[in-house]
Scaffold this active site. Structure first.
Site, PDB file in Angstrom:
ATOM      1  N   VAL A 253       0.814  -1.222   0.000  1.00 44.94           N
ATOM      2  CA  VAL A 253       0.000   0.000   0.000  1.00 44.94           C
ATOM      3  C   VAL A 253       0.845   1.268   0.000  1.00 44.94           C
ATOM      4  CG1 VAL A 253      -2.058  -1.009   1.043  1.00 44.94           C
ATOM      5  CG2 VAL A 253      -0.298  -0.065   2.521  1.00 44.94           C
TER       6      VAL A 253
ATOM      7  N   ALA B   6       5.185   3.044   0.629  1.00 46.25           N
ATOM      8  CA  ALA B   6       6.597   2.809   0.924  1.00 46.25           C
ATOM      9  C   ALA B   6       6.968   3.569   2.172  1.00 46.25           C
ATOM     10  CB  ALA B   6       7.442   3.279  -0.243  1.00 46.25           C
TER      11      ALA B   6
ATOM     12  N   GLU C 247      10.161   4.331   5.240  1.00 51.67           N
ATOM     13  CA  GLU C 247      11.575   4.655   5.143  1.00 51.67           C
ATOM     14  C   GLU C 247      12.450   3.407   5.110  1.00 51.67           C
ATOM     15  OE1 GLU C 247      14.095   5.670   8.131  1.00 51.67           O
ATOM     16  OE2 GLU C 247      15.497   6.079   6.509  1.00 51.67           O
ATOM     17  N   PHE C 248      11.962   2.353   5.820  1.00 50.12           N
ATOM     18  CA  PHE C 248      12.789   1.152   5.942  1.00 50.12           C
ATOM     19  C   PHE C 248      12.395   0.049   4.967  1.00 50.12           C
ATOM     20  CE2 PHE C 248      12.964   3.299  10.024  1.00 50.12           C
ATOM     21  CZ  PHE C 248      14.322   3.334  10.272  1.00 50.12           C
ATOM     22  N   GLY C 249      11.289   0.204   4.296  1.00 48.85           N
ATOM     23  CA  GLY C 249      10.831  -0.845   3.382  1.00 48.85           C
ATOM     24  C   GLY C 249       9.381  -0.586   3.007  1.00 48.85           C
TER      25      GLY C 249
ATOM     26  N   TYR D  66      -5.153  -2.137  10.774  1.00 55.80           N
ATOM     27  CA  TYR D  66      -5.256  -1.609   9.414  1.00 55.80           C
ATOM     28  C   TYR D  66      -6.215  -0.423   9.402  1.00 55.80           C
ATOM     29  CZ  TYR D  66      -5.768  -1.288   4.422  1.00 55.80           C
ATOM     30  OH  TYR D  66      -5.766  -0.820   3.138  1.00 55.80           O
ATOM     31  N   MET D  67      -5.785   0.656   8.752  1.00 53.49           N
ATOM     32  CA  MET D  67      -6.608   1.861   8.694  1.00 53.49           C
ATOM     33  C   MET D  67      -7.042   2.043   7.234  1.00 53.49           C
ATOM     34  SD  MET D  67      -6.614   2.960  11.797  1.00 53.49           S
ATOM     35  CE  MET D  67      -6.932   4.703  11.890  1.00 53.49           C
TER      36      MET D  67
ATOM     37  N   ASN E 229      -8.712   4.036   5.408  1.00 53.03           N
ATOM     38  CA  ASN E 229      -8.668   5.256   4.592  1.00 53.03           C
ATOM     39  C   ASN E 229      -7.276   5.880   4.483  1.00 53.03           C
ATOM     40  OD1 ASN E 229     -11.285   5.582   3.501  1.00 53.03           O
ATOM     41  ND2 ASN E 229     -12.039   5.974   5.568  1.00 53.03           N
TER      42      ASN E 229
ATOM     43  N   ASP F 102       6.662  15.098  15.098  1.00 53.91           N
ATOM     44  CA  ASP F 102       6.354  15.132  13.662  1.00 53.91           C
ATOM     45  C   ASP F 102       4.844  14.988  13.451  1.00 53.91           C
ATOM     46  OD1 ASP F 102       6.726  15.338  10.983  1.00 53.91           O
ATOM     47  OD2 ASP F 102       7.551  13.323  10.697  1.00 53.91           O
TER      48      ASP F 102
HETATM   49  O1  ACK Z   1      -1.845   7.316   2.506  1.00 55.69           O
HETATM   50  P1  ACK Z   1      -1.601   5.899   2.531  1.00 55.69           P
HETATM   51  O2  ACK Z   1      -2.439   4.951   1.785  1.00 55.69           O
HETATM   52  O3  ACK Z   1      -1.523   5.415   4.061  1.00 55.69           O
HETATM   53  O4  ACK Z   1      -0.060   5.626   2.224  1.00 55.69           O
HETATM   54  C1  ACK Z   1       0.710   5.505   3.359  1.00 55.69           C
HETATM   55  C2  ACK Z   1       1.678   4.344   3.208  1.00 55.69           C
HETATM   56  O5  ACK Z   1       1.190   3.276   3.990  1.00 55.69           O
HETATM   57  C3  ACK Z   1       3.096   4.684   3.688  1.00 55.69           C
HETATM   58  O6  ACK Z   1       3.072   5.069   5.022  1.00 55.69           O
HETATM   59  C4  ACK Z   1      -0.071   3.573   4.473  1.00 55.69           C
HETATM   60  N1  ACK Z   1      -0.191   3.068   5.835  1.00 55.69           N
HETATM   61  C5  ACK Z   1       0.717   3.144   6.829  1.00 55.69           C
HETATM   62  N2  ACK Z   1       0.240   2.546   7.939  1.00 55.69           N
HETATM   63  C6  ACK Z   1      -0.992   2.083   7.628  1.00 55.69           C
HETATM   64  C7  ACK Z   1      -1.986   1.400   8.354  1.00 55.69           C
HETATM   65  N3  ACK Z   1      -1.832   1.069   9.649  1.00 55.69           N
HETATM   66  N4  ACK Z   1      -3.127   1.089   7.727  1.00 55.69           N
HETATM   67  C8  ACK Z   1      -3.301   1.439   6.438  1.00 55.69           C
HETATM   68  N5  ACK Z   1      -2.395   2.100   5.696  1.00 55.69           N
HETATM   69  C9  ACK Z   1      -1.245   2.411   6.294  1.00 55.69           C
HETATM   70  C10 ACK Z   1      -0.229   5.077   4.461  1.00 55.69           C
END
Ligand code: ACK
EC number: 2.7.10.1
Length: 988
Positions: A640, A642, A644-646, A714-715, A717, A759
């Site tokens: 979903v 990238a 900083e670490f992977g 998992y979030m 949005n 941050d």
């Molecule tokens: O805006 P996004 O879709 O939401 O793109 C970034 C990407 O990974 C790099 O940080 C998504 N992301 C990070 N943590 C989560 C999470 N817990 N649930 C869903 N998306 C995430 C973030």
């Protein structure tokens, strides 16, 4: 054809009859012929007396139809009395009969050499009999009806010109009573040709009016009308009995009453016909059948209703004309704002209302407990839910809500609840399987106990009183102790005494005899003191009741001295033990907390954040705060983003005997250094210490196999900044404030834990499917490495300039107050739907502008209170910025009074391109401002301003919180090469 040339009269007929075609004769429908001489082609057989009188001949009528006619023209002889009698005519049902004669008559003056007395009339007579009397003819029995004269008679010249002057005369006779009658024509010396004789009576013919049929009706002879009852046509019913009147002229008059077509039938050409397929008629009436409404059908003719398509329904009260409908979809975008032990739930209308407007909402409350899980807080285990207790309060109510919000109060503190919100409409009960709801799970915060309400006086003496009370109804935690405050009633709280008790009783000593006291009790838990009880009054006993004798007073003195000695000894022991404990420092993390708190005043009972770097071996910290997961329990679905670490992936986590859940998986890419691994896992060590609904929840880590992973909830949005940009201007003010409230609540939790985020920005907030915002992205050196927004400062650090407070940029003073500054920027980002703070200004210009007192302007339609909150967060003096606790409570107030959101800070259209100078206290005069484009140009020139003269703020908008927001500032620059003097005052 008989063309007799002898007659003076009928030359014309003879000529015409030789060439004539024939036409059918049509009579009016209300006339019934009893005799029509024209209808007979053969001899009529009428009796003529004397035989040389009337003579029967054949001819044609005016339509050239062959007819039998009678003529007489004995004008050359005297004393004529010629009779012609018809055959017997049965009367049928007629009462009044009509006789229509067509004849021609010769003008006497046009006949040369007339000998006798030429006449121009003849007589019409009748005789009623009950039977046919054959040829028996008696002149004197006949009754004269009338003398018939010609309107027009013809001459010799007419004959020459072939002009036929036919006369038509009609006479009425009646009332007739016998079964039949004869007519007779008496000629007394005229030259006359009887072309046709028609005898008829009139009737009102069969007819259908107003869907009722009326039979043939013969009128009465008198002037009175005949009232006739109608009968409804097939498939119809009487609405009012149908009636009509038949006039003597055979005309129907005055229709009264009517019939209506049955349901399933409609009126078509005076009949009731079945509705066609695809149409229906549910009621009696003469309206047309209606087309089946949407989502319904009728396959058969004559339908009373249309059936609903599959999965569509009709509620009891729905009219047949209404479309079939279905239950609504689930409400959307549920957001929860938790305030201690109450929660405000808000949601949006369902996407599909099912085609109805009678939508209401029902909220079901369930209390949920983790079962069989391990890990921190709510991380582990499946939830077992049971219906909430009945004393949970819903405002305005739990069922039948018309608005999309409800407040749920009196929940237990620190408890998980799930609320199922269902949208219902009139057909929801008909389709239980189609019902859908939205669910939101919350954890209530800690809350102070409710007041003590029941206090009892147990024993009273002249100097003391013993009291007991009941624990507060809602302790909201473990009660640590009670504070008892009392004072003499008369002294009115000017001096009072405070005692503490662990249990629910106390004895107050040293009171004055015979005195009234007031007392209040309040309970204390880890969350602090609850509200005080209402004042409780008691009186000590009067002096006489008990007096201390000399001996007694000695005993009392001894008791008091012993007590004092014991207390002193206890205090001494306590101090000694305390010192000993402090010297023997344990390595337990709890004790380290003293070191790593950032000087904040912490609430008792709230855990403190532990910096993982204080561990010699950081992997020890990971395992202390994060659960090690077996990689086989994790299924990665897709990438979903990238990190900083992977890569960041979405996937599923299925732990043994637990439900599978959706997770986000951060991976550490191969070829990492030890330091990178440590820094990567540091985030998990930090995150694992937090347990709050607005902080991203750590599910666990995978460190024992590769790739190394951090697994979080998992979030759906994703990050807030891109989410807002995607849904530009699509949320209500309350929804935005709800999101902001969540972020502030998460930040309050972090600051209470002593953690400084450094941050905080919309890109580091994640949003789930219920619009709940959670703070994420925890790290240590992360701010320096990870954030693409971070830039190197002159001191070598890497800082997200636009989000960072001036003191943190200038000398790395990161505190919860600098987080509050960043929160102000997040607030601005949210209200401008993901706009970039300070737009395209360079970092250097931003630092400079902020330092000079410029602040971002209010986003479009931004409520004044929220803009004021931003400005407060951007106070240069960090101690003047609001604490997160205050921010939460300001936002809660806004949510409770959504009306205040209507007052907006400005009307500029987004993107506003102005920076506001609000440094009234920091800059000696009001600052200048320009639009940011101009600002970029004018900033260097601003420095050249030495004697800038500023006008004052002209317009102040008062907000509901009685604060003042700058909305317009008039600026008069004293000197700037780019400003024309003629520009004068510029209103921005
Ligand atoms: O805006 P996004 O879709 O939401 O793109 C970034 C990407 O990974 C790099 O940080 C998504 N992301 C990070 N943590 C989560 C999470 N817990 N649930 C869903 N998306 C995430 C973030």
């Amino acid at each position: 054809m008989d063309c007799n040339p002898r007659s003076l009269l009928f030359v014309l007929f003879l000529l015409l009859s030789c060439v004539s075609p024939s036409y059918p004769i049509i009579y009016p429908p209300n006339e019934v012929n009893l005799l029509d001489s024209k209808a007979s082609q053969g001899e009529l057989g009428w009796i003529s007396y004397p035989s040389h009188g009337w003579e029967e001949i054949s001819g044609v009528d005016e339509h050239y139809t062959p007819i039998r006619t009678f003529q007489v023209c004995n004008v050359m002889e005297y004393s004529q009395n010629n009779w012609l009698r018809t055959n017997w005519i049965p009367r049928q049902s007629a009462q009044k009969i009509y006789v229509e004669l067509k004849f021609t008559l010769r003008d006497c003056n046009s006949i040369p050499l007339v000998l006798g007395t030429c006449k121009e009339t003849f007589n019409l007579l009748y005789l009623e009999t009950d039977d046919d009397q054959g040829s028996h003819f008696r002149e004197h029995m006949f009754i004269k009806i009338d003398t018939i004269a010609a309107d027009e008679s013809f001459t010799q010249m007419d004959l020459g010109d072939r002009i036929l002057k036919l006369n038509t005369e009609v006479r009425e006779v009646g009332p007739m009573i016998k079964k039949g009658f004869y007519l007779a024509f008496q000629d007394v010396g005229a030259c006359v040709a009887l072309v046709s004789v028609r005898v008829y009576f009139k009737k009102c013919p069969y007819t259908v009016r107003n869907l009722a049929s009326f039979p043939d009706t013969v009128p009465m002879d008198s002037q009175s009308l005949v009232e006739v009852k109608g009968s409804c046509v097939n498939h119809s019913k009487e609405e009012e009995p149908p009636r009509m009147y038949c006039s003597t002229e055979g005309e129907w008059l005055v229709p009264i009453g009517k019939c209506l077509c049955n349901p399933g039938y409609e009126e078509r050409s005076n009949t009731c016909q079945m509705c066609r397929a695809g149409f229906y008629k549910s009621t009696l009436g003469n309206m047309e059948c209606s087309k089946c409404p949407p989502h319904s059908f009728s396959h058969h003719e004559g339908s009373l209703h249309c059936g609903c398509e599959k999965n569509y329904f009709r509620a009891d009260g729905d009219p047949a004309s209404m479309a079939c409908t279905r239950p609504p979809s689930a409400p959307r975008n549920v957001i929860s704002s938790i305030n201690e032990t109450s929660v405000i739930l808000e949601w949006s209308w369902p996407e599909d209302t099912g085609g109805r407007r009678d939508i209401t909402f029902t909220v079901l409350c369930k209390r949920c407990r983790s079962v069989g899980g391990s890990g921190s807080g709510s991380n582990g285990g499946a939830l077992r839910c049971e219906p909430c207790r009945s004393n949970v309060r819903f405002l305005p109510r739990a069922v039948g809500l018309h608005n999309t919000t409800v407040t749920v109060g009196d929940l237990l503190a620190h408890t998980n609840y799930t609320f199922e919100i269902e949208a219902q409409n009139g057909v929801s009960s008909l389709a239980p399987k189609m019902r859908q709801y939205a669910a939101v799970t919350i954890t209530t915060n800690q809350a102070a106990p409710s007041p003590v309400t029941v206090i009892r006086k147990e024993k009273t003496s002249r100097n003391s009183v013993s009291l007991s009370w009941l624990e507060p109804e809602r302790p909201n935690g473990i009660i640590l102790d009670y504070e008892i405050k009392y004072y003499e009633k008369e002294e009115q709280e000017t001096s009072y005494t405070i005692l503490r008790a662990r249990g629910c009783n106390v004895t107050l000593n040293g009171l004055k005899p015979d005195t009234a006291y007031l007392l209040q009790i309040r309970a204390r838990t880890a969350a602090g003191y609850g509200a005080s009880s209402p004042s409780f009054q008691f009186e000590t006993s009067p002096d006489s009741a008990f007096s201390i004798s000399g001996e007694n007073s000695q005993v009392v003195l001894i008791a008091i001295s012993s007590a004092v000695a014991i207390i002193l000894l206890t205090v001494l022991l306590y101090v000694l033990i305390g010192r000993f404990c402090c010297h023997s420092k344990s390595k337990h993390p709890d004790e380290k907390r003293l070191h790593f708190g950032n000087g904040h005043l912490r609430l008792p009972g709230i855990r403190t954040y532990v910096d993982p770097h204080t561990y010699e071996d950081p992997s020890q910290a990971v395992h202390e705060f994060a659960k090690e997961l077996d990689a086989s329990c994790i299924a990665i679905d897709k990438v979903v983003g990238a990190g900083e670490f992977g890569e960041v992936c979405s996937g599923r986590l299925k732990l043994p005997s637990k439900k599978e859940i959706c997770v986000a998986i951060k991976t550490l890419k191969g070829g990492y250094t030890d330091k990178q691994r440590r820094d990567f896992l540091a985030e998990a060590s930090i995150m694992g210490q937090f347990d709050h609904p607005n902080i991203i929840r750590l599910e666990g880590v995978v460190t024992r196999s590769k790739p190394v992973m951090i697994v979080t909830e998992y979030m759906e949005n994703g990050s807030l900044d891109s989410f807002l940009r995607k849904h530009d201007a699509q949320f209500t003010g309350i929804q935005l404030v709800g999101m902001l409230r969540g972020i502030a609540s998460g930040m309050k939790y972090l600051s209470d834990m002593g953690y400084v985020h450094r941050d905080l920005a919309a890109r580091n907030i994640l949003v789930n499917s219920n619009l709940v915002c959670k703070v994420s992205d925890f790290g240590l050196s992360r701010v320096l490495e990870d954030d693409p927004e971070a830039a190197y400062t002159t001191r070598g650090g890497k800082i997200p300039i636009r989000w960072t407070a001036p003191e943190a940029i200038a000398y790395r003073k990161f505190t919860s107050a600098s987080d509050a500054w960043s929160y102000g920027i997040v607030l601005w980002e949210v209200m401008s739907y993901g706009e970039r703070p300070y737009w395209e200004m360079s970092n250097q210009d931003v630092i400079k502008a902020v330092d000079e007192g410029y602040r971002l302007p209010p986003p479009m339609d931004c409520p004044a209170t929220l803009y004021q909150l931003m400005l407060d967060c951007w106070q240069k003096e960090r101690n003047n910025r609001p604490k997160f606790e205050q921010i939460v409570s300001i936002l809660d107030k806004l949510i409770r009074n959504p009306g205040t959101l209507k007052i907006t800070a400005n009307t500029t259209s987004r993107p506003a391109n102005l920076l506001l100078d609000r440094s009234s206290s920091e800059v000696p005069s009001m600052g200048t401002m320009g639009d940011w484009m101009d600002g970029m140009r004018t900033l260097p020139c601003k420095e050249a301003f030495s004697g800038v003269s500023y006008s004052s703020c002209d317009t102040l908008a008062k907000t509901s919180t009685d604060r003042v927001v700058l909305t317009e500032v008039h600026v008069t620059p004293a000197s700037c090469p780019e400003w024309e003097p003629s520009m004068g005052i510029t209103t921005l």
